[in-house]
Design a protein around this motif. Structure first.
Motif, PDB file in Angstrom:
ATOM      1  N   ILE A 114       0.838  -1.211   0.000  1.00  0.00           N
ATOM      2  CA  ILE A 114       0.000   0.000   0.000  1.00  0.00           C
ATOM      3  C   ILE A 114       0.867   1.254   0.000  1.00  0.00           C
ATOM      4  N   LEU A 115       1.887   1.285   0.872  1.00  0.00           N
ATOM      5  CA  LEU A 115       2.737   2.469   0.978  1.00  0.00           C
ATOM      6  C   LEU A 115       3.548   2.705  -0.298  1.00  0.00           C
ATOM      7  N   SER A 116       4.061   1.628  -0.903  1.00  0.00           N
ATOM      8  CA  SER A 116       4.853   1.807  -2.129  1.00  0.00           C
ATOM      9  C   SER A 116       3.982   2.289  -3.282  1.00  0.00           C
ATOM     10  N   PHE A 117       2.692   1.897  -3.265  1.00  0.00           N
ATOM     11  CA  PHE A 117       1.773   2.407  -4.285  1.00  0.00           C
ATOM     12  C   PHE A 117       1.492   3.895  -4.056  1.00  0.00           C
ATOM     13  N   LEU A 124       1.018  -3.625  -8.720  1.00  0.00           N
ATOM     14  CA  LEU A 124       1.179  -5.078  -8.730  1.00  0.00           C
ATOM     15  C   LEU A 124       0.087  -5.734  -9.557  1.00  0.00           C
ATOM     16  N   HIS A 125       0.392  -6.911 -10.103  1.00  0.00           N
ATOM     17  CA  HIS A 125      -0.590  -7.717 -10.823  1.00  0.00           C
ATOM     18  C   HIS A 125      -1.608  -8.271  -9.819  1.00  0.00           C
ATOM     19  N   PRO A 126      -2.881  -8.479 -10.247  1.00  0.00           N
ATOM     20  CA  PRO A 126      -3.892  -9.050  -9.330  1.00  0.00           C
ATOM     21  C   PRO A 126      -3.450 -10.354  -8.661  1.00  0.00           C
ATOM     22  N   ALA A 177      12.025  -0.126   3.826  1.00  0.00           N
ATOM     23  CA  ALA A 177      12.212  -0.635   2.470  1.00  0.00           C
ATOM     24  C   ALA A 177      12.086   0.480   1.439  1.00  0.00           C
ATOM     25  N   ILE A 178      11.108   1.353   1.635  1.00  0.00           N
ATOM     26  CA  ILE A 178      10.903   2.459   0.693  1.00  0.00           C
ATOM     27  C   ILE A 178      12.085   3.430   0.738  1.00  0.00           C
ATOM     28  N   VAL A 256       9.391  -2.642  -4.184  1.00  0.00           N
ATOM     29  CA  VAL A 256       9.417  -2.921  -2.746  1.00  0.00           C
ATOM     30  C   VAL A 256       8.390  -3.976  -2.373  1.00  0.00           C
ATOM     31  N   ALA A 257       7.162  -3.821  -2.858  1.00  0.00           N
ATOM     32  CA  ALA A 257       6.085  -4.730  -2.474  1.00  0.00           C
ATOM     33  C   ALA A 257       6.391  -6.161  -2.880  1.00  0.00           C
ATOM     34  N   LEU A 258       6.922  -6.345  -4.076  1.00  0.00           N
ATOM     35  CA  LEU A 258       7.220  -7.691  -4.568  1.00  0.00           C
ATOM     36  C   LEU A 258       8.317  -8.342  -3.728  1.00  0.00           C
ATOM     37  N   VAL A 259       9.352  -7.564  -3.402  1.00  0.00           N
ATOM     38  CA  VAL A 259      10.435  -8.097  -2.578  1.00  0.00           C
ATOM     39  C   VAL A 259       9.908  -8.503  -1.205  1.00  0.00           C
TER      40      VAL A 259
END
Length: 306
Positions: A114-117, A124-126, A177-178, A256-259
């Motif tokens: 959420i934060l990286s978005f 991200l993909h669904p 991370a961000i 970030v989210a994927l990692v």
């Protein structure tokens, strides 16, 4: 945007190393204050971080870039967020066992997405979002510590100190991370591993100054205890430097989210260390939670290929 496939092995290795480091650090935290136990990973990790950067630079003869003031700002912000997150995680250990404390902090995956978005526009993909849902369900099941919990019990559990400190820890780890990803972007150059190692050294040095200065001023007796624990603390420092180098490489080469989603595999290693290293029993619900976490990682990986 994924810039190199190295992010996947780096993230998996980071999860294994971090679980090992956290298990060892928990032993240190039994004889030190929260701040002293947190400082261990930075103070004893800095020499190893310098060795990693120096060794890489020597092996590949890569020219060192000259980052600007914005780079230092992101390193300091990410480093401070990590200090707060680590202290909160150590506090969570005081309320519940090692596995449960880590499970609450793993909500950082959804918080990070959420934060990286919101802050960086990363999408991200669904399938990856489905993976996040599986992962969160898994860590919440693990957070029950093997107890059967209905909806009301679960809501009450979220108000417990372990849940509050663990979830807050996850929030600050997501901010870390961000901050680190933005710092690696400010380094410049075409070598993401070099950028990650530069960020690692600068960030750990700043963290040592920040938390070390606080400890000298407010808890000088704990500083003396910290020096006396060098045998175990040195292990924490080595594992911390290696794990952070892998995490930072992941952040430098993938969203970030994927990692963080794939990094949830750390909970599998955590269960292993909790069971074999710390002697904590594994229950059926923990096995089910583990399967959900692993399923979430697989879905996230599938989403990254689309």
């Amino acid at each position: 945007m994924i810039t190199s496939p190295i992010w996947l092995p780096a993230t998996l290795l980071a999860g294994a190393t971090q679980a090992w480091r956290t298990a060892v650090q928990r032993r240190v935290s039994k004889s030190l204050s929260v701040n002293a136990a947190g400082l261990v990973r930075y103070l004893y990790g800095l020499p190893f971080a310098l060795l990693l950067l120096g060794g890489y630079h020597w092996a590949f003869s890569t020219a060192l870039p000259s980052p600007d003031a914005k780079f230092l700002l992101f390193c300091a912000a990410g480093g401070l967020a990590q200090i707060i997150a680590t202290n909160l995680l150590i506090m969570a250990f005081a309320h519940r066992n090692f596995v449960v404390g880590t499970a609450y902090s793993k909500t950082e995956a959804v918080q990070g997405a959420i934060l990286s978005f919101l802050l960086m526009g990363e999408r991200l993909h669904p399938l990856a979002w489905t993976g996040i849902g599986c992962g969160v369900a898994g860590v919440m099941l693990l957070s029950g510590g093997g107890k059967r919990m209905g909806p009301a019990d679960f809501l009450r559990a979220l108000g417990q100190p372990a849940a509050l400190t663990g979830i807050a820890s996850g929030f600050f780890f997501a901010l870390t991370a961000i901050g680190i990803r933005r710092a690696t972007q400010e380094v410049g150059g075409s070598d993401p591993i070099l950028a990650a190692l530069i960020v690692l050294v600068v960030t750990v040095a700043l963290q040592t100054l920040m938390q070390g200065g606080y400890l000298l001023l407010r808890e000088p007796d704990e500083m003396r205890k910290l020096w006396g624990s060098w045998r175990i603390s040195g292990q924490v420092g080595l594992l911390s430097a290696m794990g952070s180098a892998c995490w930072f490489t992941g952040f430098a080469t993938a969203p970030v989210a994927l990692v963080r989603i794939v990094g949830q595999v750390e909970i599998a290693f955590t269960l292993g260390f909790g069971h074999f290293y710390l002697g904590e029993r594994m229950t059926r619900s923990e096995v089910l939670g583990l399967l959900l976490v692993v399923s979430g990682v697989v879905l996230a990986l599938a989403g990254s290929l689309w």
